[in-house]
Scaffold this motif. Sequence first.
Motif, PDB file in Angstrom:
ATOM      1  N   ALA A  53       0.802  -1.234   0.000  1.00 43.80           N
ATOM      2  CA  ALA A  53       0.000   0.000   0.000  1.00 43.80           C
ATOM      3  C   ALA A  53       0.831   1.277   0.000  1.00 43.80           C
ATOM      4  O   ALA A  53       0.451   2.265  -0.624  1.00 43.80           O
ATOM      5  CB  ALA A  53      -0.943  -0.008   1.204  1.00 43.80           C
ATOM      6  N   HIS A  54       1.953   1.269   0.709  1.00 39.84           N
ATOM      7  CA  HIS A  54       2.699   2.521   0.905  1.00 39.84           C
ATOM      8  C   HIS A  54       4.166   2.318   0.561  1.00 39.84           C
ATOM      9  O   HIS A  54       4.993   2.100   1.455  1.00 39.84           O
ATOM     10  CB  HIS A  54       2.572   2.992   2.362  1.00 39.84           C
ATOM     11  CG  HIS A  54       1.162   3.060   2.853  1.00 39.84           C
ATOM     12  ND1 HIS A  54       0.293   4.053   2.477  1.00 39.84           N
ATOM     13  CD2 HIS A  54       0.465   2.240   3.685  1.00 39.84           C
ATOM     14  CE1 HIS A  54      -0.883   3.846   3.059  1.00 39.84           C
ATOM     15  NE2 HIS A  54      -0.807   2.760   3.789  1.00 39.84           N
ATOM     16  N   ASN A  82      -2.691  -3.481   0.280  1.00 37.13           N
ATOM     17  CA  ASN A  82      -3.915  -2.913  -0.279  1.00 37.13           C
ATOM     18  C   ASN A  82      -4.398  -3.786  -1.441  1.00 37.13           C
ATOM     19  O   ASN A  82      -4.196  -3.473  -2.606  1.00 37.13           O
ATOM     20  CB  ASN A  82      -3.646  -1.478  -0.740  1.00 37.13           C
ATOM     21  CG  ASN A  82      -4.924  -0.785  -1.220  1.00 37.13           C
ATOM     22  OD1 ASN A  82      -6.026  -1.230  -0.932  1.00 37.13           O
ATOM     23  ND2 ASN A  82      -4.745   0.302  -1.962  1.00 37.13           N
TER      24      ASN A  82
HETATM   25  C1  LIG Z   1      -5.782   1.094  -2.444  1.00 38.62           C
HETATM   26  O1  LIG Z   1      -6.171   0.767  -3.758  1.00 38.62           O
HETATM   27  C2  LIG Z   1      -7.262   1.537  -4.239  1.00 38.62           C
HETATM   28  C3  LIG Z   1      -7.693   0.949  -5.576  1.00 38.62           C
HETATM   29  O2  LIG Z   1      -6.585   0.880  -6.439  1.00 38.62           O
HETATM   30  C4  LIG Z   1      -6.889   2.993  -4.302  1.00 38.62           C
HETATM   31  O3  LIG Z   1      -7.979   3.767  -4.755  1.00 38.62           O
HETATM   32  C5  LIG Z   1      -6.474   3.454  -2.925  1.00 38.62           C
HETATM   33  O4  LIG Z   1      -5.992   4.770  -2.972  1.00 38.62           O
HETATM   34  C6  LIG Z   1      -5.381   2.565  -2.359  1.00 38.62           C
HETATM   35  N1  LIG Z   1      -5.136   2.889  -0.973  1.00 38.62           N
HETATM   36  C7  LIG Z   1      -3.916   3.045  -0.490  1.00 38.62           C
HETATM   37  C8  LIG Z   1      -3.828   3.373   0.942  1.00 38.62           C
HETATM   38  O5  LIG Z   1      -2.911   2.947  -1.178  1.00 38.62           O
END
Ligand SMILES: *[C@@H]1O[C@H](CO)[C@@H](O)[C@H](O)[C@H]1NC(C)=O
Length: 390
Positions: A53-54, A82
């Motif tokens: 995710a990060h 994520n």
């Molecule tokens: C997780 O994935 C979704 C769909 O791709 C995206 O909209 C969202 O910003 C992401 N969240 C993070 C914390 O990266």
Amino acid sequence: MLGSPILLKSLLLSAAAFCASTTAGPTTASTTKKVCTNYKIPVTISSTNLVFAHPFRDNYDVADFVTIADSRDEGARADVINGTTTLSGSYTIGATFCTPATGQSDAHKSTVLLATHGLLFDRTYWDPALNKTRYSFVDWSINQGYSVFYYDRLGVGESSKVSGYVAQLNDQVEILTALTKLVKAGNYVGNLGQPKAVVLVGHSFGSNLAVQTAANDLNIADGLILTGYSFDQRYQNPGGTAAAVGFRIAKTLSPQKWGDLDTGYLVPVDQYPIATTYFKEPDYEKSAIEYTNANKQPVGIIEVLTSTIPNTFPNGYTGVVMILTGQYDFIFCTSLCTDEILTNSAAPIFKDAKAFTAKAYPGASHGLNLAANAAGSFKLITDFLSANGL
Ligand SMILES: *[C@@H]1O[C@H](CO)[C@@H](O)[C@H](O)[C@H]1NC(C)=O
Ligand SMILES: *[C@@H]1O[C@H](CO)[C@@H](O)[C@H](O)[C@H]1NC(C)=O
């Protein structure tokens, strides 16, 4: 090692597609009565991958990741991943096949030991440029008459480079599955022809890959040799390992070696965290730790997160199975493995196995092949296989 709490165990693996051609590299005869051939093997795979995710901006983010990985806050840990994405790709895998040379005992040469290294190494884990008598699993196995196929996991050595946020359990399993099918069919094994048997040998993450590969296809291999591994999640040490391993973004430590890798690839900062997590005094030569540090390979952060626990288990597997893990393994047993711990957690999974044994190997920690008494562990492996007709 780190992230068992955030593992998504219910991932569906998509079917592997693969194709390959036979591109042989130079054939070399070494001084130790083996004939080895190097290959660059094309594979095409598809897998369901976790998304990090990060992504790390710098080493402060890596430092904070350790804080999160060790946190009691399950929500914070879950936020590391994520969702999933489908990966489809064609890659090149660097591999070596060795078989006993003429004049060498070749009693078991039609059994191919297909070896997958763990995190921190490349395929030279199985044949390090150190005292071969003491440390080379390849030379030991050749001397017992076996053939060995060993390869660089995606992302390291001579295999294709990918993002450190791409390399992980599911794509590496699809690659191991493709390679195993190729070897079983007699490809990339020199002049051997179709082997009588293929045994998956793993170390650490490489053992987890072997376990998942067998779980996906119970008939894929005649045996599983799982070194530096334990199914007992109670004693795995993800938090301690995260804290101790001293990860830095690889390219910040050596722009020369790793400047082309993204921030998803990490390495221990120097030899001391490697000593803590892979070795146990007095069961090592300092030269082996210095060698490991000098030759350390970057590890993908999601490889780390998916290194200890498979998505599913090979219940009903009927081949032969050995688990062999250092008595003081820091990562899988929090520095105390016993035969009972290794046996009790695995026996229900392998109740249908033709043969099953689990052994805590005296003196060693996680880096089994670089422990002072590595050759003794090689003997246990080949003795077990030959006693069971392989
Ligand atoms: C997780 O994935 C979704 C769909 O791709 C995206 O909209 C969202 O910003 C992401 N969240 C993070 C914390 O990266
Ligand atoms: C290499 O290892 C073997 C087996 O442990 C040992 O007998 C030998 O002395 C070692 N050689 C050197 C140069 O250290």
